[in-house]
Design a protein around this motif. Structure first.
Motif, PDB file in Angstrom:
ATOM      1  N   TRP A 154     -29.531  68.913  75.685  1.00  0.00           N
ATOM      2  CA  TRP A 154     -29.478  69.717  74.463  1.00  0.00           C
ATOM      3  C   TRP A 154     -29.152  68.806  73.293  1.00  0.00           C
ATOM      4  O   TRP A 154     -28.187  68.050  73.341  1.00  0.00           O
ATOM      5  N   HIS A 155     -29.960  68.860  72.220  1.00  0.00           N
ATOM      6  CA  HIS A 155     -29.823  67.957  71.087  1.00  0.00           C
ATOM      7  C   HIS A 155     -29.635  68.743  69.794  1.00  0.00           C
ATOM      8  O   HIS A 155     -30.180  69.839  69.634  1.00  0.00           O
ATOM      9  N   VAL A 156     -28.881  68.156  68.889  1.00  0.00           N
ATOM     10  CA  VAL A 156     -28.788  68.649  67.514  1.00  0.00           C
ATOM     11  C   VAL A 156     -29.197  67.496  66.605  1.00  0.00           C
ATOM     12  O   VAL A 156     -28.597  66.416  66.661  1.00  0.00           O
ATOM     13  N   LYS A 157     -30.227  67.728  65.776  1.00  0.00           N
ATOM     14  CA  LYS A 157     -30.749  66.681  64.906  1.00  0.00           C
ATOM     15  C   LYS A 157     -30.803  67.181  63.467  1.00  0.00           C
ATOM     16  O   LYS A 157     -30.937  68.380  63.221  1.00  0.00           O
ATOM     17  N   VAL A 158     -30.722  66.248  62.525  1.00  0.00           N
ATOM     18  CA  VAL A 158     -30.832  66.584  61.104  1.00  0.00           C
ATOM     19  C   VAL A 158     -31.771  65.586  60.435  1.00  0.00           C
ATOM     20  O   VAL A 158     -31.997  64.488  60.944  1.00  0.00           O
TER      21      VAL A 158
ATOM     22  N   TRP B 231     -35.409  61.503  61.358  1.00  0.00           N
ATOM     23  CA  TRP B 231     -34.448  62.398  62.012  1.00  0.00           C
ATOM     24  C   TRP B 231     -33.307  61.593  62.614  1.00  0.00           C
ATOM     25  O   TRP B 231     -33.521  60.512  63.174  1.00  0.00           O
ATOM     26  N   ALA B 232     -32.080  62.111  62.470  1.00  0.00           N
ATOM     27  CA  ALA B 232     -30.892  61.484  63.061  1.00  0.00           C
ATOM     28  C   ALA B 232     -30.273  62.468  64.042  1.00  0.00           C
ATOM     29  O   ALA B 232     -30.080  63.649  63.731  1.00  0.00           O
ATOM     30  N   GLU B 233     -29.981  61.962  65.243  1.00  0.00           N
ATOM     31  CA  GLU B 233     -29.363  62.822  66.256  1.00  0.00           C
ATOM     32  C   GLU B 233     -27.853  62.841  66.050  1.00  0.00           C
ATOM     33  O   GLU B 233     -27.202  61.801  66.060  1.00  0.00           O
ATOM     34  N   ALA B 234     -27.307  64.042  65.861  1.00  0.00           N
ATOM     35  CA  ALA B 234     -25.879  64.185  65.601  1.00  0.00           C
ATOM     36  C   ALA B 234     -25.095  64.490  66.856  1.00  0.00           C
ATOM     37  O   ALA B 234     -23.932  64.096  66.974  1.00  0.00           O
ATOM     38  N   LEU B 235     -25.718  65.183  67.819  1.00  0.00           N
ATOM     39  CA  LEU B 235     -24.970  65.620  69.005  1.00  0.00           C
ATOM     40  C   LEU B 235     -25.917  65.741  70.177  1.00  0.00           C
ATOM     41  O   LEU B 235     -27.077  66.132  70.017  1.00  0.00           O
ATOM     42  N   LYS B 236     -25.411  65.413  71.369  1.00  0.00           N
ATOM     43  CA  LYS B 236     -26.208  65.534  72.584  1.00  0.00           C
ATOM     44  C   LYS B 236     -25.308  66.029  73.711  1.00  0.00           C
ATOM     45  O   LYS B 236     -24.172  65.565  73.856  1.00  0.00           O
ATOM     46  N   VAL B 237     -25.818  66.979  74.509  1.00  0.00           N
ATOM     47  CA  VAL B 237     -25.081  67.503  75.659  1.00  0.00           C
ATOM     48  C   VAL B 237     -25.882  67.174  76.908  1.00  0.00           C
ATOM     49  O   VAL B 237     -27.039  67.591  77.044  1.00  0.00           O
ATOM     50  N   ASP B 238     -25.279  66.420  77.826  1.00  0.00           N
ATOM     51  CA  ASP B 238     -25.955  65.999  79.048  1.00  0.00           C
ATOM     52  C   ASP B 238     -26.202  67.204  79.953  1.00  0.00           C
ATOM     53  O   ASP B 238     -25.291  67.969  80.254  1.00  0.00           O
TER      54      ASP B 238
ATOM     55  N   ASN C  33     -24.025  67.183  83.495  1.00  0.00           N
ATOM     56  CA  ASN C  33     -22.575  67.365  83.611  1.00  0.00           C
ATOM     57  C   ASN C  33     -21.941  68.040  82.406  1.00  0.00           C
ATOM     58  O   ASN C  33     -20.732  68.257  82.380  1.00  0.00           O
ATOM     59  N   GLY C  34     -22.732  68.351  81.374  1.00  0.00           N
ATOM     60  CA  GLY C  34     -22.181  69.025  80.202  1.00  0.00           C
ATOM     61  C   GLY C  34     -21.392  68.125  79.278  1.00  0.00           C
ATOM     62  O   GLY C  34     -20.782  68.607  78.328  1.00  0.00           O
TER      63      GLY C  34
ATOM     64  N   ARG D 115     -16.990  60.907  73.639  1.00  0.00           N
ATOM     65  CA  ARG D 115     -17.544  59.592  73.944  1.00  0.00           C
ATOM     66  C   ARG D 115     -18.392  59.661  75.220  1.00  0.00           C
ATOM     67  O   ARG D 115     -18.114  60.435  76.123  1.00  0.00           O
ATOM     68  N   GLU D 116     -19.388  58.790  75.281  1.00  0.00           N
ATOM     69  CA  GLU D 116     -20.110  58.623  76.530  1.00  0.00           C
ATOM     70  C   GLU D 116     -19.205  57.889  77.512  1.00  0.00           C
ATOM     71  O   GLU D 116     -18.647  56.842  77.188  1.00  0.00           O
ATOM     72  N   ARG D 117     -19.078  58.415  78.727  1.00  0.00           N
ATOM     73  CA  ARG D 117     -18.237  57.784  79.738  1.00  0.00           C
ATOM     74  C   ARG D 117     -19.129  57.090  80.756  1.00  0.00           C
ATOM     75  O   ARG D 117     -20.017  57.706  81.353  1.00  0.00           O
ATOM     76  N   LEU D 118     -18.879  55.795  80.955  1.00  0.00           N
ATOM     77  CA  LEU D 118     -19.710  55.025  81.868  1.00  0.00           C
ATOM     78  C   LEU D 118     -19.434  55.412  83.308  1.00  0.00           C
ATOM     79  O   LEU D 118     -18.295  55.614  83.715  1.00  0.00           O
ATOM     80  N   GLY D 119     -20.522  55.500  84.092  1.00  0.00           N
ATOM     81  CA  GLY D 119     -20.396  55.741  85.519  1.00  0.00           C
ATOM     82  C   GLY D 119     -20.721  54.507  86.331  1.00  0.00           C
ATOM     83  O   GLY D 119     -20.645  54.523  87.562  1.00  0.00           O
ATOM     84  N   ALA D 120     -21.098  53.413  85.647  1.00  0.00           N
ATOM     85  CA  ALA D 120     -21.424  52.150  86.319  1.00  0.00           C
ATOM     86  C   ALA D 120     -21.344  51.042  85.276  1.00  0.00           C
ATOM     87  O   ALA D 120     -21.252  51.302  84.069  1.00  0.00           O
TER      88      ALA D 120
END
Length: 484
Positions: free
Chosen positions: A185-189, A196-203, A206-207, A230-235
């Protein structure tokens, strides 16, 4: 057969007398039925003063002269009511409602119910077209519930397609949210409908929420919120920097279209991550980078960050500045560096740590000409040389530590080339700083004092003696500074 099959009109028979009567009856029925338009369909009885030619649809339960004629067409003709039975599919215009109705075989209903499923285009107060097959021009639009819940669904064909809502000004896009090009899910302006600039993203998996554009912190309380977006690294992760890259790229692909242009951009992207327990390597391609690299503050998580150039030939990957610091770690930041040649004019430092920053020389480095020092530590900053390295350029001093700075350089091979010179000493230490060198092997020679220590600073060679460091003259130790 004496009457027609559809309108039930009487035929004139061959031997019939007064044939005009039958003919007129048929004409009268046609006059009532053809281009059918009635005045009302809700009356419970006939009007008081009908006009010749008036027609009505008889409502259910009507009485008086209309009793028992429910659903029929009542026509006032020649001073009397004539009743005609409708057949399925007949249309009638109801004048007082400005509405077209259709007889379905049992009752009259809105004709629209029978005509828009399916319909190729539907335009409400505007014109629909091949792209906008449903078009509405209205001050507002209401999609109401029928019996509780109400869900608006936007479906797309495949994961790479888009299902979104776009908000426009003057038919130019300004904001968009939805599944834009993937299943996250993306929010862009946009300021102009083009960029276009992406302001928010929902994975989608995992949400987890990320802010690709970053979050500007205006007050300390926002730090808590920042940790949740923040993006949390899994690797473990690698970012790439190249002289043909672009800071608008993701940095995740080692190509001109994927790598960053500047080292600082890569470090800033890492600073926005939650590294958790994982490590990040910033791989820098061969070339010359004319920028000062700064790590200010610690990373989120316990993982490490390594800035890596050409580990085989560091002279091929150069950080070069006319003046200023090549690499600075400050405010309790931490960084490992290897595979670079650093060079800068006066004043300028090669690698430096201050204000609690920790910098580790983790592999081969080449220290070119620097105005002030190759290696520098002050105000609680720590520099550790955990690998052998080369000195190919002169400086005021090779190592300088002051004001509680600390430099640790043990068991390395330090290669000096090109007749390097150090006007203030190979090692300079003062103001309660500490430098520890032990077990190092020096290849090549240098001119200038071997060391200079003063103002409570200390140089510890663990008993290696006054001639331990390269130089063409002795060292200077001014009490309360000490050399051991």
């Amino acid at each position: 057969m004496e009457r027609t099959a559809n309108l039930d009109l009487p035929y004139i028979m061959p031997s019939q007398a007064q044939k005009h009567v039958t003919h007129n009856e048929a004409i009268r029925s046609l006059d009532a039925l053809v281009q059918l338009a009635v005045l009302d369909r809700d009356l419970a009885g006939p009007p008081v003063s009908p006009v010749d030619g008036d027609r009505y649809l008889v409502a259910s339960g009507a009485g008086g002269a209309w009793a028992g004629q429910d659903g029929k067409i009542a026509a006032w003709q020649d001073g009397a009511w004539a009743f005609l039975s409708p057949r399925a599919g007949w249309l009638a215009w109801v004048a007082d409602e400005a509405r077209l109705v259709c007889f379905g075989g049992a009752a009259w209903a809105d004709a629209a119910v029978h005509s828009v499923n399916p319909a190729p285009f539907v335009g409400v107060n505007t014109v629909a077209d091949a792209s906008n097959r449903l078009a509405v021009r209205s001050p507002a639009t209401l999609l109401d519930e029928e019996a509780g819940d109400h869900r608006l669904t936007i479906n797309k064909a495949g994961a790479g397609d888009t299902a979104s809502l776009v908000f426009q000004t003057g038919y130019s896009g300004r904001a968009e949210f939805g599944l834009a090009g993937d299943d996250d899910w993306h929010v862009k302006v946009s300021p102009d409908g083009v960029a276009w600039a992406e302001a928010l993203k929902v994975d989608r998996a995992n949400g987890r929420v990320t802010l690709p554009a970053g979050l500007a912190l205006a007050e300390p309380n926002q730090v808590v919120a920042m940790r949740h977006v923040r993006e949390r690294l899994g690797a473990n992760r690698a970012y790439y920097v190249r002289t043909d890259g672009n800071d608008a790229n993701s940095g995740l692909v080692n190509s001109a279209g994927g790598a960053f242009l500047t080292i600082q951009r890569a470090l800033d992207v890492v600073a926005a991550l939650d590294m958790s327990i994982h490590n990040v390597t910033i791989q820098v391609a061969d070339g010359t980078y004319s920028e000062g690299v700064v790590v200010s503050g610690g990373w989120l998580g316990s993982g490490s960050v390594t800035l890596q150039g050409n580990v085989t030939t560091p002279a091929n990957c150069v950080i070069s500045r006319p003046s200023g610091n090549c690499t600075l770690v400050t405010n309790y930041g931490r960084l490992a560096i290897l595979g670079f040649k650093v060079e800068t004019g006066s004043p300028g430092l090669g690698v430096a740590a201050q204000n609690g920053g920790v910098l580790t020389i983790a592999g081969q480095m080449n220290f070119g000409a620097c105005g002030t020092a190759h290696i520098y530590a002050e105000r609680g900053g720590v520099v550790t040389a955990a690998s052998s390295y080369t000195i190919s350029g002169s400086s005021s001093c090779h190592v300088q530590a002051l004001s509680d700075g600390y430099v640790f350089d043990v068991s390395n091979t330090i290669t000096l080339t090109g007749g390097v010179a150090f006007s203030s000493g190979f090692v300079k230490c003062d103001r309660m700083a500490l430098v520890e060198f032990s077990g190092n092997t020096y290849s090549g020679s240098a001119s200038g004092p071997r060391y200079s220590v003063s103002s409570g600073g200390g140089i510890n060679t663990f008993g290696a003696g006054a001639t331990y460091f390269p130089g063409s003259s002795g060292g200077i130790a001014s009490a309360p500074g000490w050399y051991a």
